[in-house]
Structure formats: structure tokens, C-alpha cells
Design a protein around this motif. Structure first.
Motif, PDB file in Angstrom:
ATOM      1  N   TYR A  23      23.347 -46.703  -8.620  1.00 46.30           N
ATOM      2  CA  TYR A  23      23.381 -45.557  -7.525  1.00 46.30           C
ATOM      3  C   TYR A  23      21.604 -45.282  -7.237  1.00 46.30           C
ATOM      4  O   TYR A  23      21.595 -45.331  -5.537  1.00 46.30           O
ATOM      5  N   THR A  31      35.130 -54.292  -4.313  1.00 46.64           N
ATOM      6  CA  THR A  31      36.548 -54.005  -5.144  1.00 46.64           C
ATOM      7  C   THR A  31      36.815 -52.409  -3.834  1.00 46.64           C
ATOM      8  O   THR A  31      37.703 -51.866  -3.833  1.00 46.64           O
ATOM      9  N   GLY A  32      35.510 -51.620  -3.642  1.00 46.44           N
ATOM     10  CA  GLY A  32      35.833 -50.498  -3.236  1.00 46.44           C
ATOM     11  C   GLY A  32      36.231 -48.932  -4.233  1.00 46.44           C
ATOM     12  O   GLY A  32      36.430 -48.640  -3.827  1.00 46.44           O
ATOM     13  N   CYS A  33      35.878 -49.533  -5.402  1.00 45.69           N
ATOM     14  CA  CYS A  33      36.009 -49.047  -6.513  1.00 45.69           C
ATOM     15  C   CYS A  33      35.203 -47.667  -6.553  1.00 45.69           C
ATOM     16  O   CYS A  33      34.457 -47.575  -6.011  1.00 45.69           O
ATOM     17  N   GLN A  34      35.415 -46.722  -7.896  1.00 45.84           N
ATOM     18  CA  GLN A  34      34.878 -45.659  -7.413  1.00 45.84           C
ATOM     19  C   GLN A  34      33.468 -45.717  -8.642  1.00 45.84           C
ATOM     20  O   GLN A  34      33.998 -46.409  -9.635  1.00 45.84           O
ATOM     21  N   TRP A  35      32.280 -45.235  -7.973  1.00 46.52           N
ATOM     22  CA  TRP A  35      31.091 -44.999  -8.869  1.00 46.52           C
ATOM     23  C   TRP A  35      31.712 -44.882 -10.477  1.00 46.52           C
ATOM     24  O   TRP A  35      31.394 -45.649 -11.313  1.00 46.52           O
ATOM     25  N   ARG A  36      31.861 -44.520 -10.692  1.00 44.59           N
ATOM     26  CA  ARG A  36      32.271 -43.395 -12.168  1.00 44.59           C
ATOM     27  C   ARG A  36      33.131 -45.149 -13.010  1.00 44.59           C
ATOM     28  O   ARG A  36      33.783 -45.037 -13.895  1.00 44.59           O
ATOM     29  N   ALA A  37      33.693 -45.556 -11.837  1.00 41.85           N
ATOM     30  CA  ALA A  37      35.080 -46.895 -12.797  1.00 41.85           C
ATOM     31  C   ALA A  37      33.935 -48.664 -12.716  1.00 41.85           C
ATOM     32  O   ALA A  37      35.085 -48.839 -12.402  1.00 41.85           O
ATOM     33  N   ARG A  54      26.199 -46.312 -14.215  1.00 42.04           N
ATOM     34  CA  ARG A  54      26.239 -46.190 -12.483  1.00 42.04           C
ATOM     35  C   ARG A  54      24.836 -45.156 -11.971  1.00 42.04           C
ATOM     36  O   ARG A  54      24.912 -45.265 -10.690  1.00 42.04           O
ATOM     37  N   ILE A  87      30.722 -52.778  -6.916  1.00 45.23           N
ATOM     38  CA  ILE A  87      31.602 -51.770  -5.588  1.00 45.23           C
ATOM     39  C   ILE A  87      31.835 -52.139  -4.415  1.00 45.23           C
ATOM     40  O   ILE A  87      32.412 -51.454  -3.927  1.00 45.23           O
TER      41      ILE A  87
END
Length: 102
Positions: free
Chosen positions: A32, A14-20, A28, A11
Motif C-alpha cells: 500500500y 482480483t479486486g480483493c481487499q488489502w487485508r486479503a 500489505r 489487488i
């Protein structure tokens, strides 16, 4: 636990969203929950501090910096000059020049 850390690192890197989060990492919600817990109890802050010191030592610097820069000279110059980007005060909506307040 290592997989949870891998999920957090994914996370953060990459800075991706939690759902990704990819399916090969833990769910997740688990990642989280640990992120939230470690933020609350200061674990992430301690990890960051230890890694920061190790990076400085590898760069052959002292673990903790001994000096700091307070203030920014260019900011002082801008403050004296004024914060106005367009000194003429052109109003595109009214198609005329207005006076700027200083």
C-alpha cells in the motif's frame, strides 16, 4: 520491488481487499505504501499510458487515438423524453396516481 508490483497486480486483478493479500506476497503495508507513493508522484499514470500505447500498437492501431466521440445520442433522446421512469407517477405508498412535474 518485483514482489511489490506482483502484490499491486494481485489487488488490481482480483479486486480483493488489502487485508486479503496472500502471505506469499509482501506485507500489505509495504504494498500500500508503494501504491500511495506511485499514485502521488504519477508513476502509475505513466505505467498505464505506456501499456495503453503498447496494446494499441499490438492491435495495429496508432499509439494515440486521433478521434473521439463527444456526447451520447441515446442520452439526448432520454433528455427530450424526460427522466421519469414511471410516466403515470404511481405512488405505491398512497396507492394512487400522481401528476409528474416536467
Amino acid at each position: 520491488m518485483r514482489e511489490v508490483v506482483n502484490g499491486l497486480m494481485y489487488i488490481l486483478s482480483t479486486g480483493c481487499q488489502w487485508r486479503a493479500i496472500p502471505k506469499d506476497l509482501p506485507p500489505r503495508s509495504s504494498v500500500y505504501d508503494y501504491f500511495d507513493l506511485w499514485t502521488y508522484d504519477g508513476t502509475l499514470e505513466r505505467i498505464h499510458h505506456v501499456l495503453y500505447e503498447q496494446c494499441r500498437e499490438r492491435a495495429q492501431r496508432e499509439a494515440s487515438p486521433t478521434a473521439a466521440i463527444i456526447g451520447q445520442p441515446d442520452r439526448e433522446k432520454r433528455r427530450k423524453r424526460g427522466a421519469c421512469i414511471d410516466p403515470h407517477g404511481y405512488d405505491a405508498g398512497k396507492k394512487r396516481t400522481t401528476k409528474t412535474l416536467r
